[in-house]
Scaffold this active site. Structure first.
Site, PDB file in Angstrom:
ATOM      1  N   GLU A 328       0.844  -1.191   0.000  1.00  0.00           N
ATOM      2  CA  GLU A 328       0.000   0.000   0.000  1.00  0.00           C
ATOM      3  C   GLU A 328       0.881   1.243   0.000  1.00  0.00           C
ATOM      4  O   GLU A 328       1.751   1.390   0.869  1.00  0.00           O
ATOM      5  CB  GLU A 328      -0.887   0.049   1.244  1.00  0.00           C
ATOM      6  CG  GLU A 328      -1.972  -0.997   1.299  1.00  0.00           C
ATOM      7  CD  GLU A 328      -2.912  -0.752   2.473  1.00  0.00           C
ATOM      8  OE1 GLU A 328      -4.098  -1.101   2.355  1.00  0.00           O
ATOM      9  OE2 GLU A 328      -2.464  -0.224   3.516  1.00  0.00           O
ATOM     10  N   CYS A 329       0.658   2.141  -0.957  1.00  0.00           N
ATOM     11  CA  CYS A 329       1.331   3.432  -0.989  1.00  0.00           C
ATOM     12  C   CYS A 329       2.849   3.256  -0.910  1.00  0.00           C
ATOM     13  O   CYS A 329       3.471   2.868  -1.896  1.00  0.00           O
ATOM     14  CB  CYS A 329       0.795   4.336   0.111  1.00  0.00           C
ATOM     15  SG  CYS A 329       1.100   6.091  -0.198  1.00  0.00           S
ATOM     16  N   GLY A 330       3.480   3.503   0.221  1.00  0.00           N
ATOM     17  CA  GLY A 330       4.915   3.319   0.322  1.00  0.00           C
ATOM     18  C   GLY A 330       5.339   1.897   0.009  1.00  0.00           C
ATOM     19  O   GLY A 330       6.377   1.666  -0.624  1.00  0.00           O
TER      20      GLY A 330
END
Length: 438
Positions: A328-330
């Site tokens: 997720e994201c990072g």
């Protein structure tokens, strides 16, 4: 469940001092021996960690848009269990949310109305005097579902300034529950996604104790406690998130920490085991786990270290040959081919997904996302609807995903199509989307 008294600490707008007042109240009331439980309204994964530090108990997110009512009540039930008092912190302004039917806007007011929690309104009075009362009056009259128990004045300049403000509030019959003087030292350190994480704030305990001292001297704690009330959980079923596996390897360190608490708690209550490992310490995901989860965080601040973490890189590649890996994201950025940092240096990542990301040309991406999965995977079956949130400054340097490799088709909160998002390749999936409910 017996109703548990609660309070919502909210404000007319962002940057009014909600977090300062919330943490001060939490730590001061914990000093009195109360079992205080925190909650955060809306999609914020940083503030709950500060609540946990202040109260000694995990905090949760309550989101009237992203969470269906059974999930919202299930998560609220976590907050109420074993607590003497729930203190919920608002986000943005008290009534700020999306355009939707009443009760599902994502606004703080929805949460106060649903659980019968009175509002403590924090007023940043810098640059105002009697006019602050007009703002408070407007907030009190705007939504008949909620009750404002009183106000806390923040950034008061002097005794005379306070007298002027209180004169206006007396005119409308609004109780003043305390005041904090203007003091730049009260602010917690910040970076581009909000506060520096609780785990990275080395003097956090001293800061929390100072806030508690200020609450004891500047706030009417007895009146605030006396104002707390609640109606409990509405009748009906409750649910909690289902885990993606039985034994979940979760990346956890200064680069990977944005896992919503209600997911972690829900997974554990369903019988899953969460096994932490640190990519920054060059640790691979344990091979005896059946799912690997890379949460969001700040990999852009640690890209050089991650690029040199050979054991982590090789370990996650080995894991992905036979078992699901999701970022997720990072985490998504690290699963890609490369990550360009703020200085323009490009660092190789795990190359498990065909995406390259950059933090150099910063552009804010912010808002709810409603995703429909393109194919079966660790997040669910093809066609499953997920709700979450996106908040980052990085951009994808590669072409947008096509249907054959995309994770999901995405809209914003009001249904406006945002195109295809994320990537999937073999057992690996990822996107900038932070899952809240599915």
């Amino acid at each position: 469940m017996t109703p548990v008294p609660g309070l919502l600490v909210a404000a007319p707008r962002s940057s009014s001092g909600k977090t300062t007042v919330t943490l001060a109240l939490m730590r001061a009331l914990r000093r009195r021996g109360l079992r205080v439980q925190g909650a955060k309204c809306g999609p914020d994964y940083i503030d709950p960690a500060f609540h946990h530090a202040a109260t000694g108990a995990p905090s949760v997110n309550l989101d009237s848009f992203a969470m269906p009512e059974p999930l919202l009540d299930g998560v609220a039930g976590i907050a109420m269990t074993g607590a003497d008092l729930v203190i919920a912190e608002g986000s943005m302004g008290l009534f700020d949310g999306i355009v939707a039917r009443e009760g599902v806007t994502g606004a703080n007011a929805d949460i106060a109305a649903r659980y019968g929690w009175p509002v403590i309104l924090v007023l940043d009075v810098s640059g105002a005097a009697q006019s602050a009362a007009a703002v408070a009056l407007g907030c009190a009259a705007y939504d008949p579902r909620i009750r404002i128990a009183g106000v806390v004045l923040n950034k008061v300049a002097s005794a005379r300034h306070r007298r002027l403000i209180e004169a206006g509030l007396a005119r409308i019959g609004m109780p003043v529950l305390g005041a904090l003087m203007r003091d730049g030292a009260l602010a917690l350190p910040e970076r581009h996604l909000g506060l520096v994480q609780a785990r990275e704030t080395g003097d956090l305990e001293a800061r929390l104790d100072r806030l508690a001292d200020l609450a004891e001297s500047g706030l009417d704690l007895d009146a605030i406690l006396g104002a707390a009330s609640g109606t409990g959980l509405p009748a009906g079923p409750t649910t909690l998130p289902r885990p993606p596996g039985q034994r979940i390897a979760v990346a956890s360190d200064a680069a990977f920490s944005f896992l919503y608490p209600h997911l972690e708690i829900g997974w554990r209550r369903a019988g899953a085991e969460l096994v932490a490992f640190s990519p920054l310490a060059d640790e691979p995901p344990p091979q005896d786990c059946d799912v690997c989860w890379l949460p969001g965080g700040y990999p852009e601040l640690h890209a050089g270290i991650l690029a040199e973490a050979a054991r982590f890189r090789d370990g996650v590649r080995d894991f992905a040959r036979t078992k699901p890996v999701h970022g997720e994201c990072g985490g998504y950025m690290v699963l890609g081919e490369s990550l360009e940092d703020a200085d323009g240096i490009t660092h190789p990542m795990t190359a498990l997904l065909p995406v390259a990301t950059s933090y150099r040309a910063r552009r804010l991406h912010l808002g709810y996302r409603v995703a429909t999965l393109v194919a079966d995977g660790v997040l669910g079956r093809a066609g499953a609807r997920l709700v979450g949130h996106e908040f980052h400054y990085a951009s994808e340097r590669t072409d947008p995903p096509v249907h054959d490799i995309a994770l999901a088709a995405v809209t914003d909160a009001e249904g406006t199509p945002q195109g295809l998002a994320g990537h999937r390749r073999g057992n690996v999936t990822g996107s900038f989307f932070h899952l809240i409910a599915g």
